[in-house]
Design a protein around this motif. Sequence first.
Motif, PDB file in Angstrom:
ATOM      1  N   ALA A   6      22.901  80.571  94.716  1.00 12.70           N
ATOM      2  CA  ALA A   6      23.832  79.674  95.413  1.00 12.70           C
ATOM      3  C   ALA A   6      25.067  79.417  94.557  1.00 12.70           C
ATOM      4  N   ASP A   7      24.874  79.283  93.246  1.00  7.93           N
ATOM      5  CA  ASP A   7      26.021  79.145  92.346  1.00  7.93           C
ATOM      6  C   ASP A   7      26.880  80.403  92.352  1.00  7.93           C
ATOM      7  N   CYS A   8      26.240  81.565  92.409  1.00  7.51           N
ATOM      8  CA  CYS A   8      26.999  82.829  92.466  1.00  7.51           C
ATOM      9  C   CYS A   8      27.838  82.904  93.733  1.00  7.51           C
ATOM     10  N   ILE A   9      27.262  82.496  94.855  1.00  8.10           N
ATOM     11  CA  ILE A   9      28.017  82.499  96.107  1.00  8.10           C
ATOM     12  C   ILE A   9      29.245  81.601  95.970  1.00  8.10           C
ATOM     13  N   ALA A  10      29.052  80.416  95.418  1.00 11.29           N
ATOM     14  CA  ALA A  10      30.183  79.503  95.220  1.00 11.29           C
ATOM     15  C   ALA A  10      31.224  80.122  94.291  1.00 11.29           C
ATOM     16  N   ARG A  11      30.765  80.807  93.275  1.00 12.97           N
ATOM     17  CA  ARG A  11      31.703  81.430  92.326  1.00 12.97           C
ATOM     18  C   ARG A  11      32.492  82.561  92.983  1.00 12.97           C
ATOM     19  N   TRP A  12      31.822  83.368  93.788  1.00 13.56           N
ATOM     20  CA  TRP A  12      32.464  84.552  94.360  1.00 13.56           C
ATOM     21  C   TRP A  12      33.469  84.221  95.449  1.00 13.56           C
ATOM     22  N   ILE A  13      33.306  83.109  96.141  1.00 11.05           N
ATOM     23  CA  ILE A  13      34.246  82.741  97.199  1.00 11.05           C
ATOM     24  C   ILE A  13      35.543  82.271  96.553  1.00 11.05           C
ATOM     25  N   SER A  14      36.652  82.798  97.015  1.00  3.66           N
ATOM     26  CA  SER A  14      37.957  82.436  96.470  1.00  3.66           C
ATOM     27  C   SER A  14      38.360  81.066  97.009  1.00  3.66           C
ATOM     28  N   SER A  15      38.573  80.128  96.102  1.00  4.46           N
ATOM     29  CA  SER A  15      38.967  78.785  96.489  1.00  4.46           C
ATOM     30  C   SER A  15      39.623  78.088  95.294  1.00  4.46           C
ATOM     31  N   PRO A  16      40.719  77.361  95.530  1.00  2.00           N
ATOM     32  CA  PRO A  16      41.350  76.641  94.420  1.00  2.00           C
ATOM     33  C   PRO A  16      40.545  75.414  93.984  1.00  2.00           C
ATOM     34  N   ILE A  17      39.707  74.874  94.889  1.00  2.22           N
ATOM     35  CA  ILE A  17      38.921  73.685  94.585  1.00  2.22           C
ATOM     36  C   ILE A  17      37.446  73.991  94.859  1.00  2.22           C
TER      37      ILE A  17
END
Length: 152
Positions: free
Chosen positions: A107-118
Amino acid sequence: MSDKIDTRQLDILLIRLDAIGDAILWFDSARHFRDIYPGRHITLLANVIWAPLAKELDYFDDVITVDTSVYSGRQKYFRHLLLDFFWYRKWRASIVIHPTLSRTFFADCIARWISSPIKIAAQGNNANYRQRLNRIPGFGYSDSLKWYSEII
């Protein structure tokens, strides 16, 4: 793997891939995201086990499901993690929020891989992190905290 909706550009993305009990307890808090982000499009990335419950609530505009069972077993885990990497790298979101106390590595990897400024996550704990990963430099729980722009 997940529902195929247009994921090129998401507004608010909530990531909750934990078990059904934790999700049900979280639903009461989840309704407040409408108050925090009025008028914004809120998408939930949810565990396939309880996603139908989330779809019944009016808290989310979209619910995308993830079958977390594909991450069980060593060979399946890394194969699916690598395949998912290319899929999630195409996603963009204005804000990614991972409000899970005991986060998991995938789940942390998914959050990391998604491009987002915040990218926002809870400080939480490493109870659901595999101990072997915690020993690999750059892949442990404390390293994953660096993948977020804000830790609460």
